[in-house]
Design an enzyme around this catalytic site. Structure first.
Site, PDB file in Angstrom:
ATOM      1  N   GLY A  22       0.772  -1.244   0.000  1.00 44.86           N
ATOM      2  CA  GLY A  22       0.000   0.000   0.000  1.00 44.86           C
ATOM      3  C   GLY A  22       0.798   1.285   0.000  1.00 44.86           C
ATOM      4  O   GLY A  22       0.222   2.365  -0.100  1.00 44.86           O
ATOM      5  N   HIS A  23       2.102   1.219   0.087  1.00 42.25           N
ATOM      6  CA  HIS A  23       2.910   2.460   0.182  1.00 42.25           C
ATOM      7  C   HIS A  23       4.057   2.438  -0.819  1.00 42.25           C
ATOM      8  O   HIS A  23       5.193   2.168  -0.437  1.00 42.25           O
ATOM      9  CB  HIS A  23       3.461   2.623   1.592  1.00 42.25           C
ATOM     10  CG  HIS A  23       3.933   4.022   1.878  1.00 42.25           C
ATOM     11  ND1 HIS A  23       5.218   4.441   1.693  1.00 42.25           N
ATOM     12  CD2 HIS A  23       3.260   5.098   2.340  1.00 42.25           C
ATOM     13  CE1 HIS A  23       5.338   5.704   2.047  1.00 42.25           C
ATOM     14  NE2 HIS A  23       4.162   6.121   2.447  1.00 42.25           N
ATOM     15  N   MET A  24       3.846   2.716  -1.976  1.00 41.61           N
ATOM     16  CA  MET A  24       2.655   3.033  -2.751  1.00 41.61           C
ATOM     17  C   MET A  24       2.494   1.924  -3.800  1.00 41.61           C
ATOM     18  O   MET A  24       3.499   1.415  -4.264  1.00 41.61           O
ATOM     19  CB  MET A  24       2.836   4.329  -3.524  1.00 41.61           C
ATOM     20  CG  MET A  24       2.423   5.658  -2.948  1.00 41.61           C
ATOM     21  SD  MET A  24       2.715   6.158  -1.312  1.00 41.61           S
ATOM     22  CE  MET A  24       4.281   6.960  -1.412  1.00 41.61           C
TER      23      MET A  24
END
Length: 174
Positions: A66-68
């Site tokens: 999720g990052h990123m």
């Protein structure tokens, strides 16, 4: 600190002969599972009160997805957590605070100067500047990938009142 001067010269670090592996780190640091941000301790210098460790960054880190998406960058807070864990390890090993647990008290002058991605080996270094037993430690820190400075600043560590936290947790108050 002299600009671009390393706390410990990276060429002096021997990744094949760490002085403490993850099991030794766990004896002094309470973090487990995805919150463990150190792979091994590489060097300590008791004269200058400095030490170095590394975190091998893999595709399996909890933040990668999720990052990123499509461009996984290690979050700055996770880099700071690695620094805090190294500072805690050194402080506890040498009983500098006289506390059962050391916590994150704050950071100052933090600068992110590069990115850390899966496949990188993030080396974190700290040099103790002040230790007030029972009160606080202050340490300069750096993060390095290869020969590139990616992070620097100053960290404060404080004793964690374990009994008070435990009581708060058992009483249900927040």
């Amino acid at each position: 600190m002299v600009k671009n001067a390393f706390i410990i010269e990276p060429s002096l670090l021997d990744f094949d002969r760490p002085i403490a592996d993850i099991e030794e780190i766990r004896k002094l640091n309470p973090q487990r599972h995805e919150m463990e941000q150190l792979t091994a301790i590489l060097r300590e210098d008791l004269e200058s009160h400095s030490c170095a460790a590394y975190k091998q960054i893999t595709d399996e880190e909890f933040w990668v997805r999720g990052h990123m998406p499509g461009m996984p960058l290690m979050p700055g807070v996770m880099m700071l957590e690695a620094v805090a864990q190294l500072s805690s390890y050194y402080t506890q090993k040498h009983d500098l605070l006289g506390a059962a647990m050391v916590g994150f008290g704050g950071v100052d002058e933090v600068r992110f100067r590069g990115v850390v991605v899966p496949g990188d080996r993030l080396v974190v270094m700290v040099r103790l500047e002040k230790a007030r037993r029972g009160r606080m430690i202050v340490a300069r820190f750096q993060g390095v990938v290869g020969e590139n400075l990616v992070l620097e600043g100053c960290l404060r560590g404080i004793p964690i009142p374990i009994e008070a936290v435990t009581q708060q947790l058992t009483s249900g108050s927040k």
